[in-house]
Design a protein around this motif. Structure first.
Motif, PDB file in Angstrom:
ATOM      1  N   ALA A 289       0.890  -1.453  -0.132  1.00 12.99           N
ATOM      2  CA  ALA A 289       0.184   0.157   0.172  1.00 12.99           C
ATOM      3  C   ALA A 289       0.880   1.522  -0.039  1.00 12.99           C
ATOM      4  CB  ALA A 289      -1.266   0.064   1.593  1.00 12.99           C
ATOM      5  N   ARG A 290       0.380   1.604  -0.886  1.00 16.21           N
ATOM      6  CA  ARG A 290       1.258   3.222  -1.236  1.00 16.21           C
ATOM      7  C   ARG A 290       1.450   4.661  -1.024  1.00 16.21           C
ATOM      8  NH1 ARG A 290       6.403   4.861  -6.000  1.00 16.21           N
ATOM      9  NH2 ARG A 290       7.210   5.936  -4.784  1.00 16.21           N
TER      10      ARG A 290
ATOM     11  N   LYS B 232       3.159   0.775   3.272  1.00 11.43           N
ATOM     12  CA  LYS B 232       3.190  -0.733   3.788  1.00 11.43           C
ATOM     13  C   LYS B 232       3.522  -1.077   3.431  1.00 11.43           C
ATOM     14  CE  LYS B 232       0.094   1.149   7.760  1.00 11.43           C
ATOM     15  NZ  LYS B 232       1.413   1.300   9.483  1.00 11.43           N
ATOM     16  N   ILE B 233       4.542  -2.176   3.420  1.00  8.47           N
ATOM     17  CA  ILE B 233       4.415  -4.012   2.460  1.00  8.47           C
ATOM     18  C   ILE B 233       4.829  -5.248   4.018  1.00  8.47           C
ATOM     19  CG2 ILE B 233       7.111  -3.238   2.997  1.00  8.47           C
ATOM     20  CD1 ILE B 233       7.757  -4.846   0.334  1.00  8.47           C
ATOM     21  N   ALA B 234       3.459  -5.693   2.869  1.00  7.51           N
ATOM     22  CA  ALA B 234       3.691  -6.758   4.193  1.00  7.51           C
ATOM     23  C   ALA B 234       4.434  -8.184   3.734  1.00  7.51           C
ATOM     24  CB  ALA B 234       2.166  -7.536   4.089  1.00  7.51           C
TER      25      ALA B 234
ATOM     26  N   ALA C  53      -6.107  -0.051   5.445  1.00 10.84           N
ATOM     27  CA  ALA C  53      -7.168  -0.730   5.473  1.00 10.84           C
ATOM     28  C   ALA C  53      -6.368  -1.372   3.389  1.00 10.84           C
ATOM     29  CB  ALA C  53      -8.027  -0.167   4.972  1.00 10.84           C
ATOM     30  N   LYS C  54      -6.038  -0.376   2.762  1.00  8.41           N
ATOM     31  CA  LYS C  54      -5.050  -1.254   1.437  1.00  8.41           C
ATOM     32  C   LYS C  54      -4.705  -1.827   1.666  1.00  8.41           C
ATOM     33  CE  LYS C  54      -5.704   4.004   0.038  1.00  8.41           C
ATOM     34  NZ  LYS C  54      -4.721   4.982  -1.060  1.00  8.41           N
TER      35      LYS C  54
ATOM     36  N   LYS D 235     -11.829  -3.398   5.759  1.00 14.04           N
ATOM     37  CA  LYS D 235     -12.266  -2.008   7.191  1.00 14.04           C
ATOM     38  C   LYS D 235     -11.739  -2.420   7.818  1.00 14.04           C
ATOM     39  CE  LYS D 235     -16.776  -1.554   3.709  1.00 14.04           C
ATOM     40  NZ  LYS D 235     -17.869  -1.180   3.796  1.00 14.04           N
ATOM     41  N   ILE D 236     -11.133  -0.744   8.377  1.00 10.64           N
ATOM     42  CA  ILE D 236     -10.429  -0.645   9.952  1.00 10.64           C
ATOM     43  C   ILE D 236     -10.860   0.391  10.488  1.00 10.64           C
ATOM     44  CG2 ILE D 236      -8.264  -0.621  11.215  1.00 10.64           C
ATOM     45  CD1 ILE D 236      -7.339  -1.719   9.266  1.00 10.64           C
ATOM     46  N   ASP D 237     -12.098   0.017  12.061  1.00 11.95           N
ATOM     47  CA  ASP D 237     -12.880   1.058  12.936  1.00 11.95           C
ATOM     48  C   ASP D 237     -11.824   1.322  13.904  1.00 11.95           C
ATOM     49  OD1 ASP D 237     -14.113   2.549  14.289  1.00 11.95           O
ATOM     50  OD2 ASP D 237     -15.139   1.149  14.338  1.00 11.95           O
ATOM     51  N   ILE D 238     -11.286   2.507  14.247  1.00 12.99           N
ATOM     52  CA  ILE D 238      -9.917   2.515  15.637  1.00 12.99           C
ATOM     53  C   ILE D 238     -10.470   2.923  15.792  1.00 12.99           C
ATOM     54  CG2 ILE D 238      -7.813   3.106  16.573  1.00 12.99           C
ATOM     55  CD1 ILE D 238      -6.732   2.877  13.135  1.00 12.99           C
ATOM     56  N   LYS D 239     -11.008   2.760  17.691  1.00 18.34           N
ATOM     57  CA  LYS D 239     -11.236   3.091  18.699  1.00 18.34           C
ATOM     58  C   LYS D 239     -10.185   2.892  19.824  1.00 18.34           C
ATOM     59  CE  LYS D 239     -15.486   3.344  17.384  1.00 18.34           C
ATOM     60  NZ  LYS D 239     -16.529   4.375  17.177  1.00 18.34           N
ATOM     61  N   SER D 240     -10.345   4.189  21.312  1.00 19.44           N
ATOM     62  CA  SER D 240      -9.354   3.914  21.696  1.00 19.44           C
ATOM     63  C   SER D 240     -10.466   3.143  23.159  1.00 19.44           C
ATOM     64  CB  SER D 240      -8.868   5.087  22.413  1.00 19.44           C
ATOM     65  OG  SER D 240     -10.380   6.138  22.984  1.00 19.44           O
TER      66      SER D 240
END
Length: 365
Positions: free
Chosen positions: A226-227, A234-236, A328-329, A334-339
């Motif tokens: 993802a770039r 980011k690279i996996a 997410a890419k 889909k990513i939902d971030i919560k504290s």
């Protein structure tokens, strides 16, 4: 046509692989057009070029009829039988009509045809050489620039790098050496056209393949990239050998491998994360450098809810949402971030730990 010309055609066939028969047929077709254009001839003609001697003859083809209405295209049966006694009505008779000065026109036409075929053959060779390099990296020299493109000299051909495919803020000087990613190779009427990019995610992937021997050897595999060119990537990575650390292999001794790539990309930040088949672990790794407490997976929506410590929330989301967007890419989720405090307030969940997931990643600035 001279014997020297025939020898030259034989040489072309040997050295460039251009079929001599194809050249003869092309020359004969071109000579028909030249004859009609230069001698205002309307009749149907055939041009014959001797393959051994180069002698050229022009024949008018006429239909044998009982009553001739157009002498340019028809001939009477008696007249035709003076040529060949076996002719019948509706046959086609051929009469030699080679002009005296046709040799000069023929030589000029043949030269044009051969030159064109050589050019086409060279274009074909260039196209075949670069079509296999599509989705690969090439190095060239900056030739010139206009309002829309930079033109890169690749040796045998000039490639096109649109300004829209540069990384933000990038500028290049004439004769400067540049690495770019081939996005498309097309065979157009004007010859092969090669399109380049410096912002494509494939450039990052190919750079890692060049710098990391373990990737080249197939031990370490790049699973996803993802770039956001010029800012962050980011690279996996995944290792087929349990004894080989994929993240460490990409970083290299004292970070030398990844630093070479960062330098090539003008300081672009790169997060190298460990790929995992476990969605919770993969998503947690993808949010590097943020620490993750818990990942809740919702398969139907292909959504992951991530809980992070309160003090890590802004780091997990990133500037203008960049870190979360790239994660997410990278994962395709889909990513939902919560504290922590948000999660407790909204869902009443106790604080948990993701330590057992062995969150593994590294961020290179």
């Amino acid at each position: 046509m001279s014997m020297e010309f025939i020898e030259a055609m034989n040489e072309l066939e040997r050295e460039r692989g251009i079929s001599k028969d194809v050249l003869f047929e092309a020359i004969e077709a071109a000579l028909i057009s030249s004859y009609k254009r230069n001698f205002n001839a309307a009749q149907n003609v055939r041009v014959d070029m001797n393959r051994n001697t180069g002698v050229i003859k022009v024949f008018a083809r006429k239909l044998i009829v009982e009553e001739v209405l157009d002498t340019r295209t028809e001939i009477s049966l008696p007249a035709a039988r003076e040529i060949n006694p076996h002719f019948q009505l509706e046959d086609i008779a051929e009469l030699e009509v080679t002009p005296r000065d046709f040799g000069r026109i023929a030589a000029q036409t043949a030269k044009q045809v051969v030159t064109q075929r050589i050019r086409e053959a060279e274009r074909g060779l260039i196209y075949n050489a670069f079509i296999d390099k599509e989705d690969d990296i090439v190095t060239g020299l900056v030739q010139r620039q206009d309002m829309r493109n930079i033109y890169i000299d690749l040796g045998k051909i000039e490639a096109v790098l649109p300004l829209s495919e540069l990384m933000p803020g990038e500028k290049f000087k004439q004769s400067e050496r540049i690495k770019a990613y081939i996005t498309k190779v097309e065979n157009t009427t004007k010859g092969p056209q090669i399109m380049l990019s410096r912002s494509h995610p494939g450039l990052l992937k190919r750079l890692f393949e060049l710098e990391v021997p373990e990737i080249f050897d197939g031990v370490v595999e790049i699973r996803s990239v993802a770039r956001e060119a010029g800012f962050r990537s980011k690279i996996a990575v995944y290792s087929r050998n349990p004894e080989v650390d994929p993240v460490g292999s990409c970083v290299g001794p004292r970070g030398t491998r990844v630093q070479t790539i960062v330098t090539e990309l003008r300081g672009e930040k790169i997060d190298i994360v460990r790929y995992s088949d476990l969605v919770q672990e993969y998503v947690a790794n993808a949010l590097s450098p943020s620490k993750v407490l818990e990942v809740q997976v919702f398969e139907a929506e292909k959504m992951a809810r991530v809980i992070v410590p309160d003090y890590q929330l802004s780091l997990a989301i990133g500037i203008k949402g960049q870190n979360a967007r790239l994660a997410a890419k990278l994962t395709g989720w889909k990513i939902d971030i919560k504290s922590e405090s948000q999660a407790e307030q909204e869902y009443g969940r106790p604080r948990t730990s993701i330590d057992e997931m062995h969150q593994d990643s590294v961020s290179i600035d």
